[in-house]
Design an enzyme around this catalytic site. Structure first.
Site, PDB file in Angstrom:
ATOM      1  N   LYS A   1       0.851  -1.180   0.000  1.00  0.00           N
ATOM      2  CA  LYS A   1       0.000   0.000   0.000  1.00  0.00           C
ATOM      3  C   LYS A   1       0.893   1.239   0.000  1.00  0.00           C
ATOM      4  O   LYS A   1       1.694   1.445   0.908  1.00  0.00           O
ATOM      5  CB  LYS A   1      -0.920   0.000   1.225  1.00  0.00           C
ATOM      6  CG  LYS A   1      -1.870   1.185   1.288  1.00  0.00           C
ATOM      7  CD  LYS A   1      -2.901   1.017   2.390  1.00  0.00           C
ATOM      8  CE  LYS A   1      -3.881  -0.073   2.041  1.00  0.00           C
ATOM      9  NZ  LYS A   1      -5.017  -0.107   2.998  1.00  0.00           N
TER      10      LYS A   1
ATOM     11  N   ASP B   1     -10.185  -3.199  17.379  1.00  0.00           N
ATOM     12  CA  ASP B   1     -11.131  -3.287  16.252  1.00  0.00           C
ATOM     13  C   ASP B   1     -11.268  -4.729  15.786  1.00  0.00           C
ATOM     14  O   ASP B   1     -11.285  -5.015  14.584  1.00  0.00           O
ATOM     15  CB  ASP B   1     -10.678  -2.390  15.098  1.00  0.00           C
ATOM     16  CG  ASP B   1     -11.782  -2.192  14.052  1.00  0.00           C
ATOM     17  OD1 ASP B   1     -12.960  -2.446  14.378  1.00  0.00           O
ATOM     18  OD2 ASP B   1     -11.473  -1.801  12.920  1.00  0.00           O
TER      19      ASP B   1
END
Length: 464
Positions: A48, A154
């Site tokens: 990324k 998360d």
């Protein structure tokens, strides 16, 4: 038409530092995502590249480097590796393990779609591996031997991947909290999936490893009950339910769930952290005890068979793509058609999260406000609470003052393809009060008109 926020990239394979970027899979909120090959050692990975505009943001750069100091220490079979976070050719990048498999949410949906159920033995095996990964992360230390005090924050089925070999990998610690991080999340931002969030995190209180135990409990509850939890709805109402949850035992939704399973899951879901298991290792030990009693023969190979059955076509397609990627000429089969978004590896959206932004001192109360009413006056010039695309604790998708509709509209296509996936088609949305009123009004109107029509029909039939 191309998204103006997504930079143009060269066509075909090209070198980027130690990587060959074979094809751009898409673009997330923080940058371009590539299927890539590391040359030494030769292996598939996901790279990324951070958007150039974020390179100018000192706060983002600080948090990026904070994260790099943490994830470099995480090397465990049940955690997807982040190979590198750094800078090449003037651009920040992340290089992550290519996990050949699907998220747990995708697996659960596919099985429900086919009318199948996940057996208790397979669920327990998945839970044990999940706890092993969490326990390692919670006890991780830095290069000096100091504890990181890492908390994922998360954890959800979308951040748990199951490989075609039956391996479980937690695929994203990008929202994690750690003592190594100098720049923690801003108090006004609540990061994470509200459906799986611990009450103390939703109330903006201090969180420790027991918050991840709670999230693991929610994941286990959803699997044992085989009852998909809502993923959408009015943000404030979902936030309130996260802060003040109410749970029924899984056996209420699925017959045959043993009382011992109910007891373990409900303990993990205790609202007060002190009433839960003290850590993931303790939860994992209880799951192992249950498995030894209920399904001692189940192993990772059984999980692999479930994956092969559910995703036989996808696995064959990915095998072909990886064979080309790791061959001499990675351009031959790496075309747009060869890697549709549905085949993108789960790590493609790592380090990007859903989040809520609200006034710094706002926490939802236990009682819901009247439908359509704000909990308190909104700050001048902005709404009370808005959803955002968050990376490293910052909104990377917008300018900080857009409403929810605008945030939804500007989400990159890759994000929509992977996040609004099959499970969202099955999972019921949470109705707002206004939606519920409209539904009942239309239902009442329909019944009234139907009764009128029936009455006129009777009169007509009885008329001389």
């Amino acid at each position: 038409m191309a998204n103006p926020r997504e930079p143009e990239s060269p066509r075909g394979p090209f070198r980027f530092g130690p990587y060959t970027l074979a094809r751009r899979i898409g673009a997330g909120g923080m940058g371009e995502v590539y299927l890539a090959r590391e040359e030494n050692p030769r292996r598939a990975c996901v790279v990324k590249k951070v958007l150039p505009r974020l390179m100018e943001n000192k706060q983002f750069i600080g948090r990026f480097r904070d994260e790099a100091r943490v994830v470099v220490h995480l090397q465990h079979p049940n955690i997807a590796r982040v190979y590198a976070m750094g800078e090449a050719e003037g651009q920040l990048f992340l290089a992550m393990e290519y996990v050949q498999g699907k998220t747990l949410s995708r697996l659960a949906y596919r099985m429900r779609q086919r009318g199948q159920v996940m057996t208790p033995g397979v669920i327990l095996q998945i839970g044990i591996r999940l706890c092993e990964g969490l326990a390692y992360a919670h006890d991780a230390r830095d290069g000096s031997g100091q504890p990181l005090h890492l908390v994922h924050r998360d954890l959800s089925p979308a951040n748990v991947c199951i490989s075609y070999d039956g391996e479980l990998k937690i695929i994203d610690f990008g929202a994690s909290q750690s003592t190594l991080k100098e720049q923690q999340t801003a108090p006004r931002v609540v990061i994470g999936n509200l459906t799986y969030m611990s009450p103390e995190q939703a109330r903006k209180k201090f969180v420790d490893r027991r918050a991840d135990v709670y999230s693991a409990g929610v994941v286990l509850w959803e699997l044992f009950s085989w009852n998909p939890l809502p993923q959408k709805g009015e943000p404030l109402e979902r936030w309130r339910k996260a802060a003040y949850p109410k749970w029924d035992p899984p056996s209420r939704y699925r017959t045959g769930v043993p009382p011992a399973v109910d007891a373990v899951v409900m303990k993990a879901l205790s609202t007060e952290p002190d009433q839960r298991f003290p850590d993931a290792a303790a939860l994992g030990a209880e799951l192992a005890r249950l498995k030894a009693k209920l399904a001692p023969q189940v192993t990772d190979e059984d999980v692999a068979r479930v994956m092969w059955d559910a995703f036989a076509e996808e696995k064959a397609a990915e095998d072909a793509v990886l064979a080309e990627l790791l061959g001499k000429d990675p351009s031959r089969a790496l075309t747009e058609q060869a890697i549709p978004a549905k085949l993108a590896p789960p790590t493609a959206l790592a380090f990007e999260h859903s989040g809520l932004e609200a006034p710094e001192d706002y926490v939802p109360g236990e009682d819901a406000p009247p439908a359509g009413a704000a909990a308190r006056p909104a700050p001048a010039g902005r709404s009370e609470t808005r959803e955002a695309r968050v990376s490293f604790g910052m909104d990377v998708a917008g300018d900080g003052d857009a409403d929810v509709g605008m945030v939804e509209a500007r989400r990159p296509q890759l994000v929509r393809d992977l996040e609004d996936d099959e499970e969202d088609m099955l999972t019921p949305a949470v109705e707002s009060g206004a939606d519920a009123r409209r539904r009942w009004i239309w239902l009442a109107l329909g019944l009234f008109l139907g009764a009128c029509a029936a009455g006129f029909g009777v009169v007509w039939l009885l008329a001389p």
